[in-house]
Scaffold this motif. Structure first.
Motif, PDB file in Angstrom:
ATOM      1  N   SER A 291     -74.231  51.903 -73.188  1.00  0.00           N
ATOM      2  CA  SER A 291     -74.774  52.735 -74.529  1.00  0.00           C
ATOM      3  C   SER A 291     -73.610  53.137 -75.355  1.00  0.00           C
ATOM      4  N   GLY A 292     -72.663  53.683 -74.653  1.00  0.00           N
ATOM      5  CA  GLY A 292     -71.496  54.422 -75.446  1.00  0.00           C
ATOM      6  C   GLY A 292     -70.755  53.325 -76.126  1.00  0.00           C
ATOM      7  N   LEU A 293     -70.521  51.887 -75.623  1.00  0.00           N
ATOM      8  CA  LEU A 293     -69.914  51.056 -76.107  1.00  0.00           C
ATOM      9  C   LEU A 293     -70.552  50.762 -77.288  1.00  0.00           C
ATOM     10  N   LEU A 294     -71.804  50.512 -77.392  1.00  0.00           N
ATOM     11  CA  LEU A 294     -72.586  50.224 -78.728  1.00  0.00           C
ATOM     12  C   LEU A 294     -72.442  51.465 -79.612  1.00  0.00           C
ATOM     13  N   GLY A 295     -72.640  52.574 -79.031  1.00  0.00           N
ATOM     14  CA  GLY A 295     -72.833  53.829 -80.104  1.00  0.00           C
ATOM     15  C   GLY A 295     -71.192  53.905 -80.614  1.00  0.00           C
ATOM     16  N   LEU A 296     -70.187  53.340 -80.252  1.00  0.00           N
ATOM     17  CA  LEU A 296     -68.752  53.543 -80.698  1.00  0.00           C
ATOM     18  C   LEU A 296     -68.616  52.244 -81.637  1.00  0.00           C
TER      19      LEU A 296
ATOM     20  N   ILE B  96     -68.483  46.443 -79.943  1.00  0.00           N
ATOM     21  CA  ILE B  96     -69.682  45.247 -79.665  1.00  0.00           C
ATOM     22  C   ILE B  96     -69.220  44.133 -79.113  1.00  0.00           C
ATOM     23  N   ASP B  97     -67.880  43.698 -79.365  1.00  0.00           N
ATOM     24  CA  ASP B  97     -67.116  42.823 -78.402  1.00  0.00           C
ATOM     25  C   ASP B  97     -67.082  43.319 -77.155  1.00  0.00           C
ATOM     26  N   GLU B  98     -66.429  44.500 -77.217  1.00  0.00           N
ATOM     27  CA  GLU B  98     -66.246  45.235 -75.715  1.00  0.00           C
ATOM     28  C   GLU B  98     -67.570  45.263 -74.950  1.00  0.00           C
ATOM     29  N   ALA B  99     -68.602  45.475 -75.480  1.00  0.00           N
ATOM     30  CA  ALA B  99     -69.887  45.664 -75.094  1.00  0.00           C
ATOM     31  C   ALA B  99     -70.330  44.360 -74.257  1.00  0.00           C
ATOM     32  N   GLY B 100     -70.086  43.059 -75.266  1.00  0.00           N
ATOM     33  CA  GLY B 100     -70.507  41.754 -74.710  1.00  0.00           C
ATOM     34  C   GLY B 100     -69.487  41.266 -73.578  1.00  0.00           C
ATOM     35  N   ARG B 101     -68.235  41.603 -73.553  1.00  0.00           N
ATOM     36  CA  ARG B 101     -67.519  41.527 -72.383  1.00  0.00           C
ATOM     37  C   ARG B 101     -68.062  42.182 -71.093  1.00  0.00           C
TER      38      ARG B 101
END
Length: 521
Positions: free
Chosen positions: A336-341, A344-349
């Motif tokens: 949730s934090g990665l998406l909020g920031l 998106i690429d990091e969240a997918g990884r």
């Protein structure tokens, strides 16, 4: 009861001694009568053969010589009377001179030429009598000689024996009384002073207790022989119906159970048999300061112990799932934090990374193992091991396709081996890893469980499968020293093999014959 026995035995003795005394007196009286009859007949025969008597009788005693001669013989022999008569019964002699010349009342029985004896009531009274014929020169019987001994003399001879009879009877009665007292005391000691009604009540209570309880109970004497045994004990120990009187150690199977049963005492000892998990207690019995044997009690803890182990496994799994819940919550917070920031690429990884975690491993295990109980066991053990800081690795070559009926024993064996390996590694420094291989090997299943723990000492390799043997600390609500013993029995009953190595970590390799599922065309 002892007093009743004493009185009864004494009564029997008194009656027996009295009857014996009377019988002895009667037999002695009859013997004395016979003796005196024969004595009288002997005297009569001697008188009848005297020439003076024969000559005087043949001439009808003109000189009256028979009376003096007869009296002389009577006094010399101690007879009561010596009576000489002719063929017609005319008396020539008699202790009472008045009766001389008179005929006797009874017939002259000696005319047949034979001697006669008997008990006769004569003119002087009842007597033991002997009669002998007086032979003439031509062979004709001239008369008879009658000699008698009065019964008073017989009675006096019998009375002289009475003191001896009384002495014998008294000694017999005294010995009988002492023997009766000793018997009563022994019975009282053997029954611990209990009365008959109390013994009957105890027997009824014992039977009700023995067959009314759900625990096995065996009563043993001082030599270890079975005295009493209830149905539950027969079931738990596999005892035959005719077990009473036999040594319990001879009936028990060889192993720890036999050793424990032969011990003088046991306190809540756990024994694993081929069918049951038993809690054994053995207590010595002392009554009135004497060793009376021992009492063995058996409790069947098979189902309870199984439930405790299942509960422990569920508890561990619940703890692991709770930890996973926190782990997943943390991962969701990260995502949730990665998406909020806007990462998106990091969240997918990050999603790709966590998708290869425990959930994927559980799906892979389910695909490789059938029935699903084995996959579920391995998946749960992976999670529990991870919670305890141990890495459990299932070999990629593992896989099974079994008939569901064969899963139960495999689950128990595999679960115990993995639990032991994880316990051995928990809290230890260095690499903590457990490797598991489960796969088909012909018509059998081959299982290998190894760990990187401290291993097993060489001297303990032959003891680890004995129920009760353990090197672990006690755990609340669960008995130690049963897991490997249970594994060994299951593998042996299935006809499998088990091999153990303890160097460089513990390694268990087992084979168990099983049946595969039929392949569908």
């Amino acid at each position: 009861m002892a007093s009743q026995i004493l009185v009864a035995v004494l009564g029997i003795l008194v009656a027996t001694v009295a009857a014996g005394g009377l019988l002895y007196a009667k037999l002695t009286g009859q013997t004395l009568d016979t003796q005196y009859e024969q004595r009288s007949l002997g005297v009569a025969n001697a008188v009848a053969q005297m020439p003076a008597i024969r000559d005087a009788v043949s001439r009808r005693d003109p000189g009256h010589t028979i009376q003096p001669l007869a009296e002389q013989i009577r006094r010399a022999t101690g007879a009561s009377y010596v009576v000489v008569t002719d063929r017609t019964g005319l008396r020539f002699s008699h202790p009472n001179p008045v009766l001389i010349g008179q005929r006797i009342e009874e017939a002259v029985v000696a005319l047949d030429g034979q001697g006669h004896v008997g008990i006769n009531p004569g003119s002087l009274g009842r007597s033991a009598n002997g009669r002998a014929p007086i032979p003439g020169a031509d062979g004709l019987v001239l008369g008879e000689v009658s000699v008698g001994i009065l019964e008073e003399q017989v009675t006096s001879a019998l009375l002289s024996d009475i003191p001896w009879i009384a002495l014998y009877s008294g000694l017999a009665l005294a010995l009988g009384a002492v023997a009766s007292w000793l018997l009563a005391a022994r019975i009282k000691r053997a029954t611990f002073g209990l009365e008959v009604s109390e013994i009957v009540a105890l027997l009824q209570e014992r039977e009700a207790m023995l067959h009314g309880i759900r625990e096995g109970m065996v009563g043993l004497d001082r030599d270890g022989r079975i005295v009493v045994v209830n149905d539950e004990a027969r079931r738990l120990l596999g005892l035959p119906v005719a077990a009473r009187g036999r040594l319990l150690a001879d009936l028990a199977p060889a192993g720890r159970l036999r050793t424990l049963l032969a011990a003088p005492a046991a306190d809540d000892e756990v024994v694993l048999t081929d069918q049951f998990l038993l809690v054994v207690n053995k207590m010595p019995v002392v009554l009135a300061g004497r060793d009376a044997g021992s009492v063995l009690t058996l409790r069947d803890r098979t189902e309870i112990e199984g439930l405790v182990r299942e509960l422990h496994a569920v508890t561990g799994l619940t703890t692991a799932l709770r930890a996973q819940e926190h782990e997943f919550a943390n991962r969701l917070h990260v995502l949730s934090g990665l998406l909020g920031l806007g990462e998106i690429d990091e969240a997918g990884r990050y999603l790709t990374e966590i998708s290869h975690g425990p959930a994927a491993q559980a799906t892979d295990l389910r695909a490789r193992f059938s029935p699903p109980e084995i996959a579920a066991l391995l998946s749960a053990k992976v999670t529990i091991a991870a919670e305890r800081g141990v890495r459990l690795v299932v070999d990629p070559a593992s896989g099974l396709d079994l008939v569901p009926d064969d899963a139960g024993a495999l689950v128990t064996v595999l679960g115990n081996l993995i639990d032991n390996a994880v316990d051995a590694l928990s809290g230890r420094p260095g690499e903590r890893r457990v490797d598991v291989l489960v796969r088909h090997d012909g018509d059998a299943v081959r299982m290998v469980v190894s760990d990187t723990g401290p291993g097993i000492p060489a001297e303990a390799l032959h003891e680890i499968f004995v129920d009760g043997y353990t090197t672990k600390s006690a755990r609340v609500g669960m008995r130690r020293g049963l897991g490997l013993a249970l594994v060994y029995r299951l593998v042996r009953h299935a006809g499998g093999t088990i091999d153990v190595r303890g160097d460089a970590g513990a390694r268990f390799e087992l084979t168990m014959p099983v049946a595969r599922k039929l392949e569908l065309a």
